[in-house]
Write a protein that holds these residues in place. Sequence first.
Motif, PDB file in Angstrom:
ATOM      1  N   SER A 151     -17.954   7.092   3.549  1.00 56.26           N
ATOM      2  CA  SER A 151     -16.871   8.277   3.958  1.00 56.26           C
ATOM      3  C   SER A 151     -17.832   8.880   5.082  1.00 56.26           C
ATOM      4  O   SER A 151     -19.082   9.059   5.154  1.00 56.26           O
ATOM      5  CB  SER A 151     -16.912   9.393   2.969  1.00 56.26           C
ATOM      6  N   ASP A 173     -15.337  11.537  -3.515  1.00 58.67           N
ATOM      7  CA  ASP A 173     -14.335  10.687  -4.008  1.00 58.67           C
ATOM      8  C   ASP A 173     -15.019   9.920  -5.350  1.00 58.67           C
ATOM      9  O   ASP A 173     -16.129  10.518  -6.007  1.00 58.67           O
ATOM     10  CB  ASP A 173     -14.456   9.470  -3.174  1.00 58.67           C
ATOM     11  N   ASP A 233     -11.264  13.477  -2.659  1.00 56.57           N
ATOM     12  CA  ASP A 233     -10.576  12.662  -1.785  1.00 56.57           C
ATOM     13  C   ASP A 233      -9.005  12.759  -2.381  1.00 56.57           C
ATOM     14  O   ASP A 233      -8.535  12.410  -3.485  1.00 56.57           O
ATOM     15  CB  ASP A 233     -10.929  11.197  -2.515  1.00 56.57           C
TER      16      ASP A 233
END
Lengths: 316, 316, 316
Positions: free
Chosen positions: C55, C61, C100
């Motif tokens: 990311s 996430d 996320d």
Amino acid sequence: MLPTFLRFPFAFAGLITLISLLPIPALAARYPSYGTLRTTKSGGVLNVVINNTYSTINLFDMHVQSDLANLVETLQANDTDVRVVVFSSANKEFFIGHIDVEYFLPGYESVLPLYDTGFPDMLFPVALLWNITQLPQATIAVIEGRTRGIGNEFLMSCDMRFASTSPSVLISQLETSLGVNPGAGGGMYLARLIGRGLAFEYVLSSADVDARTAARVGWVNAAFGTPRELHAHVRALAARIAMFPAAGIIATKTGINAATRLSREEIVNAAQNVIAALLPTPPVQGAFRRFIHVTRNQSIGKMELDYGAEVGRLFE
Amino acid sequence: MLPTFLRFPFAFAGLITLISLLPIPALAARYPSYGTLRTTKSGGVLNVVINNTYSTINLFDMHVQSDLANLVETLQANDTDVRVVVFSSANKEFFIGHIDVEYFLPGYESVLPLYDTGFPDMLFPVALLWNITQLPQATIAVIEGRTRGIGNEFLMSCDMRFASTSPSVLISQLETSLGVNPGAGGGMYLARLIGRGLAFEYVLSSADVDARTAARVGWVNAAFGTPRELHAHVRALAARIAMFPAAGIIATKTGINAATRLSREEIVNAAQNVIAALLPTPPVQGAFRRFIHVTRNQSIGKMELDYGAEVGRLFE
Amino acid sequence: MLPTFLRFPFAFAGLITLISLLPIPALAARYPSYGTLRTTKSGGVLNVVINNTYSTINLFDMHVQSDLANLVETLQANDTDVRVVVFSSANKEFFIGHIDVEYFLPGYESVLPLYDTGFPDMLFPVALLWNITQLPQATIAVIEGRTRGIGNEFLMSCDMRFASTSPSVLISQLETSLGVNPGAGGGMYLARLIGRGLAFEYVLSSADVDARTAARVGWVNAAFGTPRELHAHVRALAARIAMFPAAGIIATKTGINAATRLSREEIVNAAQNVIAALLPTPPVQGAFRRFIHVTRNQSIGKMELDYGAEVGRLFE
């Protein structure tokens, strides 16, 4: 005739409260000298000067605890003559040094009377500080000098705290450095007072915090540049509160205690019983012996004056 | 298809919550004039101006309480059209003076409708403030002028508070000086907001606190040098929040209330029933009569303008 | 022989506490690389650098969650070798971007192992943060870069937080803007930390708060003008705490957690189940899709860099 809504049922629901709030008419109590506590009364204000002449660091030893318990017992008797109690120290280097760690070592047996605190599940100093939080008087600590360990727990048990910005003022909850926790709930009160984040920082690091920092974060109510300003502020504040009816002081304390004070169960379970389990263990017994050694029997000197900076000597 | 973990059992466990959170589709409510409250709606923001024309000090009397209860009832009906409520005052010397102490003296009988607050164990103003804490809208108080006693308890029942630094802004929880306690829990909320130490100082001393001090200690969110800046800040903040979905506002308030609000039991037992027990006693009845005398029937004048400095006149 | 009062019954009452406090002798645990977490050990301090290479915004996430859970499991095993854990980020623009949000949209199924958190009534990230609050180590977050949503909830689960005053540091609890609430209790912790009034302001408005403001109100412990000062302060603090016995750290955390932490029930009922009820609803599903669109799939760009100022784009 009173308005309808005051007649019933609220006044009735509050009856037990009322009975507990109404001061018991009594002869004015005597506040004698207590050995380590010098008291003087001025109007509704009782000034208490902590003066442990058995110690160079105003140690919170059995003498001080015994005398405080005696004083608290007198103040508890709903004496409406005293509405505010102001605690200060004769020793300007030490408001309260810390607890006498000799207590926790083999062979120590106090010969002093310790009174009945009313709470058999609490250790004596823990019950003593609890009782201070619920005195019917407003309580104010005036801090000149170092205040560590149970010294800070004593500060937490007072309603208000004011300090001088003198470099002699260093406040610390130092138990973590000795492998234990503040056993009367001082770290827990502090966390509610200044927030979880700062409390973790100061307590876990056993830091010495100066008066300006303490005032900025809310640990003390305010810090004053000179002892003269400090005492003038507290004198005026105490005199003002003492002007008001005792029942209002008690009623207001009831609410603020209900909203912010630790419960007895929280103190017993998360502070007292935690330290009680650790105290007899060899690492803690060793740390306390080392502490007595490096502080030269808990007397004035480099270690007691500057513990926050010198703490590493415990581990040399 | 939703991710597995959203299907069951968490969504199910939250079903009752969901039902209570989802706004009930309804026709937009009407916000009429309420006598002592002027309302104007701008987008999702309802501006409420407290304007008690029966009083020179914006007294929190039966007129204001009755009108507020009426407004609260409308706002409670999950009206998604209004997401933020902003309270200000027409009187720039008094946001809310204090409660009408005539209530507590013999012979007072209100002729105004007071609505059903839903809580028969709570006195009317106590239930009113409780209901404000759980409105589905964000609530903001904009303070220009003095705010004492139940005025501060009203501030505490709002989500946010902003003030002008005008010398007219003086905030006080003054009940202790009259021999009672803040009966709707204002002193208790304050203690959770600014810490136990400062709350004891300000409430026990019945002090007038200025806006800069209030902002520094967290009593108000912020203080602004001019009314223009004050209103601009609140207008922008309110418009921003009103842009967001109503369900998010309600859900966020649910959490923060659960974490920091007093419980109904705490308010009833440690504030309301304590004052209810004291109100009928002769010392308090005498103090209230004296208060009415020195404030010239609770009207504008030296005593109401400067209570914190003039409080000693109660005891002359 | 120990003093009488240490022998019985307090030491006995604390026996269960003692057993849970005494570190289990064990081989030093291994702290391997965890994919998105780089770890280095220096004395008793474990440095953990969050480095989500999947990311551009250090998204919280499944990779980060899975790795953190693995790390927490190792740290929970009473490893006395590590006494302080310091979390920082490799990405200087984003400490932790946010969760996320793909998780909450149809079709998402993680293929990563997520470990057993021990709390089947808690969603995985909620239980993960809960477990962090009760690690036997002191935990410190070092904030360089933006930290929003669950990023701030992660901050709240650490014992202490320090930030750089770099303009890259923006802290936000942004859920309200998306029609939900902070689901792991972050808004609730924040309200206990900085007070109900400021928490309502920042959380309801989903504001970006800079480091100086955060330090002033107590959201972070302190803010430093340069990364060098920031890291030097934390390094010294961590080394100092790591010098102290593990049992003292654990015992002190026990008390402060009891006094200020949310309970599991409060988190589950007033945060997690509230968001769980809202997540599957069409308005929230729509808001999350819109969020993914305007953030260009949650990647670095104007929206992620400056969410607080750009939030209106969600509603265009």
